[in-house]
Design a protein around this motif. Structure first.
Motif, PDB file in Angstrom:
ATOM      1  N   ILE A 147       0.837  -1.210   0.000  1.00  0.00           N
ATOM      2  CA  ILE A 147       0.000   0.000   0.000  1.00  0.00           C
ATOM      3  C   ILE A 147       0.864   1.248   0.000  1.00  0.00           C
ATOM      4  O   ILE A 147       0.566   2.245  -0.656  1.00  0.00           O
ATOM      5  N   ARG A 148       1.982   1.211   0.735  1.00  0.00           N
ATOM      6  CA  ARG A 148       2.864   2.370   0.833  1.00  0.00           C
ATOM      7  C   ARG A 148       3.877   2.443  -0.302  1.00  0.00           C
ATOM      8  O   ARG A 148       4.705   3.350  -0.332  1.00  0.00           O
ATOM      9  N   GLY A 149       3.845   1.482  -1.216  1.00  0.00           N
ATOM     10  CA  GLY A 149       4.739   1.516  -2.360  1.00  0.00           C
ATOM     11  C   GLY A 149       6.106   0.913  -2.116  1.00  0.00           C
ATOM     12  O   GLY A 149       7.048   1.173  -2.870  1.00  0.00           O
ATOM     13  N   TYR A 150       6.248   0.082  -1.057  1.00  0.00           N
ATOM     14  CA  TYR A 150       7.538  -0.533  -0.741  1.00  0.00           C
ATOM     15  C   TYR A 150       7.579  -1.973  -1.252  1.00  0.00           C
ATOM     16  O   TYR A 150       6.569  -2.682  -1.263  1.00  0.00           O
ATOM     17  N   ASN A 151       8.773  -2.412  -1.617  1.00  0.00           N
ATOM     18  CA  ASN A 151       9.038  -3.809  -1.921  1.00  0.00           C
ATOM     19  C   ASN A 151      10.048  -4.321  -0.901  1.00  0.00           C
ATOM     20  O   ASN A 151      11.075  -3.681  -0.664  1.00  0.00           O
ATOM     21  N   LEU A 152       9.758  -5.458  -0.292  1.00  0.00           N
ATOM     22  CA  LEU A 152      10.605  -5.993   0.770  1.00  0.00           C
ATOM     23  C   LEU A 152      11.493  -7.116   0.261  1.00  0.00           C
ATOM     24  O   LEU A 152      11.028  -8.016  -0.448  1.00  0.00           O
ATOM     25  N   LYS A 153      12.777  -7.062   0.628  1.00  0.00           N
ATOM     26  CA  LYS A 153      13.635  -8.215   0.424  1.00  0.00           C
ATOM     27  C   LYS A 153      13.313  -9.243   1.523  1.00  0.00           C
ATOM     28  O   LYS A 153      12.790  -8.896   2.589  1.00  0.00           O
ATOM     29  N   VAL A 154      13.631 -10.508   1.244  1.00  0.00           N
ATOM     30  CA  VAL A 154      13.252 -11.582   2.165  1.00  0.00           C
ATOM     31  C   VAL A 154      13.853 -11.369   3.551  1.00  0.00           C
ATOM     32  O   VAL A 154      13.170 -11.493   4.574  1.00  0.00           O
ATOM     33  N   ASP A 155      15.141 -11.018   3.602  1.00  0.00           N
ATOM     34  CA  ASP A 155      15.772 -10.834   4.909  1.00  0.00           C
ATOM     35  C   ASP A 155      15.223  -9.617   5.641  1.00  0.00           C
ATOM     36  O   ASP A 155      15.159  -9.579   6.877  1.00  0.00           O
ATOM     37  N   ALA A 156      14.782  -8.578   4.880  1.00  0.00           N
ATOM     38  CA  ALA A 156      14.154  -7.405   5.504  1.00  0.00           C
ATOM     39  C   ALA A 156      12.804  -7.788   6.110  1.00  0.00           C
ATOM     40  O   ALA A 156      12.442  -7.323   7.208  1.00  0.00           O
ATOM     41  N   LEU A 157      12.042  -8.632   5.389  1.00  0.00           N
ATOM     42  CA  LEU A 157      10.756  -9.105   5.909  1.00  0.00           C
ATOM     43  C   LEU A 157      10.958  -9.894   7.202  1.00  0.00           C
ATOM     44  O   LEU A 157      10.203  -9.734   8.174  1.00  0.00           O
ATOM     45  N   ASP A 158      11.992 -10.722   7.241  1.00  0.00           N
ATOM     46  CA  ASP A 158      12.280 -11.498   8.457  1.00  0.00           C
ATOM     47  C   ASP A 158      12.598 -10.584   9.637  1.00  0.00           C
ATOM     48  O   ASP A 158      12.173 -10.853  10.773  1.00  0.00           O
ATOM     49  N   GLU A 159      13.324  -9.485   9.362  1.00  0.00           N
ATOM     50  CA  GLU A 159      13.644  -8.533  10.428  1.00  0.00           C
ATOM     51  C   GLU A 159      12.380  -7.875  10.974  1.00  0.00           C
ATOM     52  O   GLU A 159      12.225  -7.680  12.183  1.00  0.00           O
ATOM     53  N   ILE A 160      11.455  -7.507  10.073  1.00  0.00           N
ATOM     54  CA  ILE A 160      10.197  -6.877  10.493  1.00  0.00           C
ATOM     55  C   ILE A 160       9.369  -7.852  11.320  1.00  0.00           C
ATOM     56  O   ILE A 160       8.815  -7.497  12.378  1.00  0.00           O
ATOM     57  N   LEU A 161       9.304  -9.109  10.863  1.00  0.00           N
ATOM     58  CA  LEU A 161       8.528 -10.110  11.596  1.00  0.00           C
ATOM     59  C   LEU A 161       9.127 -10.364  12.975  1.00  0.00           C
ATOM     60  O   LEU A 161       8.398 -10.564  13.951  1.00  0.00           O
ATOM     61  N   SER A 162      10.448 -10.315  13.054  1.00  0.00           N
ATOM     62  CA  SER A 162      11.116 -10.490  14.341  1.00  0.00           C
ATOM     63  C   SER A 162      10.758  -9.356  15.295  1.00  0.00           C
ATOM     64  O   SER A 162      10.524  -9.576  16.490  1.00  0.00           O
ATOM     65  N   PHE A 163      10.679  -8.123  14.771  1.00  0.00           N
ATOM     66  CA  PHE A 163      10.311  -6.965  15.593  1.00  0.00           C
ATOM     67  C   PHE A 163       8.860  -7.071  16.051  1.00  0.00           C
ATOM     68  O   PHE A 163       8.539  -6.865  17.228  1.00  0.00           O
TER      69      PHE A 163
END
Length: 536
Positions: free
Chosen positions: A15-31
């Motif tokens: 929705i915000r126009g971002y594309n996530l790399k896999v390792d970035a997604l893992d960091e967000i999920l960890s947070f």
């Protein structure tokens, strides 16, 4: 971490126009995993808001960017456990988003498909000849699509006396040839020949005579100048001149009505939110009763007596408040002398910015809990005088950044979103120049106040600076950065004229005044759009 949370993160990023790399997604999920499921959505939004405030090199988010933001949030959380005031500041910080004019998406209207589409590709600063023509065409199309939805100007469904009652159907200028009787037209006022004014639309142009024009009822305020789009009633003379009988600006459209028709497009540049998210943010905004923005315009750093001493007094007062302001907005000019080729010393101005940073740094609560936004003025240093103006040069602000690392330097105009509220900041001595460019004396039927006429002009034109390009140059490819569509909640017009606040058709507009000249500034509470005109 559940699949539902993963999908929620991916959806919000999209929705915000971002594309996530896999390792970035893992960091967000960890947070997010640190929080209970009930608070997961707020945690995701908090992290994405902080990411939005970082200087991202591309819309592709990498692991390092997420780690940096998580570290900042962890520090704020730790500090919040020690000091409740800091915790409040951390939550408010995440609610404030600053949007630079040069990062705004460019949306154009397709008159055939009747919808907006986002421009893709590069937008060079130095546009070609077609970019200048598109500037006027896009402004006209923006207002025309709005006008066609107005009940007074839309074409009647049935050709009957009842359906035609009170109807003012717009005729293309091209169709005026050989026609008799009164007609309504919409066009851009231009001066194709010296001393001869024309009305232009997408079909043709016609010379006009404004000598007998009077503003029509309900749209009487405003400055009618060259380059403004007007709706006019009149009739063709034998000599081919359109005699204008009544004229006014295109009527405004309610913000909510405009948003419903935009099909998820982002005009403001802060990201597209779902209706549920918008309502949630609106509720949070209403609860933020302690949040205050302090807006100060014209801070002449080279004048110790007129600016720095006064600013010290203001900062001292807010330092001792129970809850410090969430945001300080410092608008130029930052020097009493224009920063042009004859400017005596940029190195001196650089050290003066350093002194300002040191002054702010001496107020520990403000430094830790408030944010500081700097917007250049018309006479400040920069590559050109054309709008939009880029942020202050880093050379001038390096010493200030050493004292205030979280200072934000943005463009002019600049947009700020606070929860769901959209605020536009614009620093330009617009009132004086608009008066000088006015072709018709503004009607005194509704008001004689010049600031109110100015507000009516820019809101009806859906543009911050509808002046001729010879009076105020605009970067052709970035004219969309000055749009006021859909209408924002608040417009801040930094002008050297008298301090003034005015609410127009639900839009809060105010001028904080010239701080160095008369010590005026504004304290603004976004939760209820309350404007407190202040002075020393």
């Amino acid at each position: 971490m559940s699949t539902a949370i993963r999908k929620r993160v991916q959806k919000r990023c999209k929705i915000r126009g971002y594309n996530l790399k896999v390792d970035a997604l893992d960091e967000i999920l960890s947070f997010v995993s640190r929080f209970p499921d009930a608070d997961a959505n707020d945690a995701i939004d908090l992290l994405l808001d902080q990411l939005h405030n970082q200087t991202l090199k591309s819309p592709i988010i990498e692991k390092e960017a997420v780690q940096a933001v998580v570290a900042l949030l962890s520090e704020a959380e730790a500090a919040g456990e020690e000091d409740g005031d800091t915790s409040h500041a951390a939550s408010t910080t995440s609610a404030i988003r600053v949007v630079d004019a040069f990062l705004l998406p460019k949306l154009r209207y397709d008159s055939i498909k009747k919808l907006f589409y986002e421009h893709t590709g590069n937008l060079p600063i130095h546009g070609d000849a077609s970019a200048k023509a598109n500037l006027y065409r896009d402004r006209y199309q923006l207002l025309l699509q709005r006008l066609t939805r107005d009940q007074h100007f839309s074409k009647p469904a049935f050709d009957s006396e009842i359906s035609n009652f009170g109807n003012c159907e717009i005729s293309p200028i091209q169709s005026l040839v050989g026609q008799t009787g009164r007609k309504w037209v919409m066009g851009l006022i231009s001066q194709l020949e010296d001393g001869h004014f024309y009305l232009e639309d997408l079909t043709a142009s016609v010379e006009i005579n404004l000598s007998n024009a009077i503003s029509f009822e309900n749209i009487t305020t405003g400055f009618f100048s060259e380059n403004t789009v007007v709706v006019a009633e009149g009739e063709m003379r034998v000599e081919g001149i359109f005699q204008v009988i009544t004229c006014g600006f295109p009527p405004l459209e309610d913000r909510e009505k405009s948003l419903k028709l935009l099909a998820g497009h982002d005009f403001f540049g802060s990201g597209v939110l779902s209706r549920e998210e918008t309502l949630r943010l609106a509720e949070l905004e209403k609860k933020a009763v302690n949040d205050m923005f302090v807006i100060i315009s014209d801070i002449w750093l080279d004048n110790e007596e007129k600016a720095m001493e006064k600013l010290t007094t203001v900062l001292d007062v807010f330092e001792n408040e129970e809850v410090v302001p969430s945001l300080f907005v410092f608008m130029g000019n930052f020097s009493s002398h224009p920063c042009n080729l004859s400017f005596p010393s940029f190195s001196t101005l650089r050290s003066q910015f350093g002194k300002l940073g040191k002054l702010i740094g001496m107020h520990q609560r403000l430094k830790e809990n408030s944010r500081f936004l700097f917007i250049p003025g018309p006479d400040d240093a920069g590559p050109s005088k054309a709008l939009p103006r880029c942020a202050l040069p880093k050379y001038l602000t390096e010493e200030l950044r050493e004292h205030i690392p979280n200072a934000i330097f943005s463009s002019n105009p600049c947009r700020v979103k606070f929860f769901s509220q959209e605020i536009v900041f614009f620093r330009e001595d617009l009132l004086y120049r608009m008066r000088r460019s006015c072709l018709l004396p503004p009607s005194a039927e509704e008001t004689e106040d010049s600031f109110e006429h100015l507000v009516a002009t820019i809101t009806h034109q859906s543009h911050l600076c509808p002046l001729p390009l010879v009076v105020q140059p605009i970067i052709w490819n970035y004219d969309h950065a000055l749009y006021l569509y859909p209408t924002p909640h608040t417009i801040v017009l930094g002008d050297r004229s008298k301090q003034k606040a005015f609410k127009y058709t639900g839009i809060t507009c105010f001028n904080p005044g010239s701080f160095s000249s008369d010590g005026t500034f504004v304290a603004y509470r976004p939760c209820n759009q309350e404007v407190e005109l202040s002075s020393l």
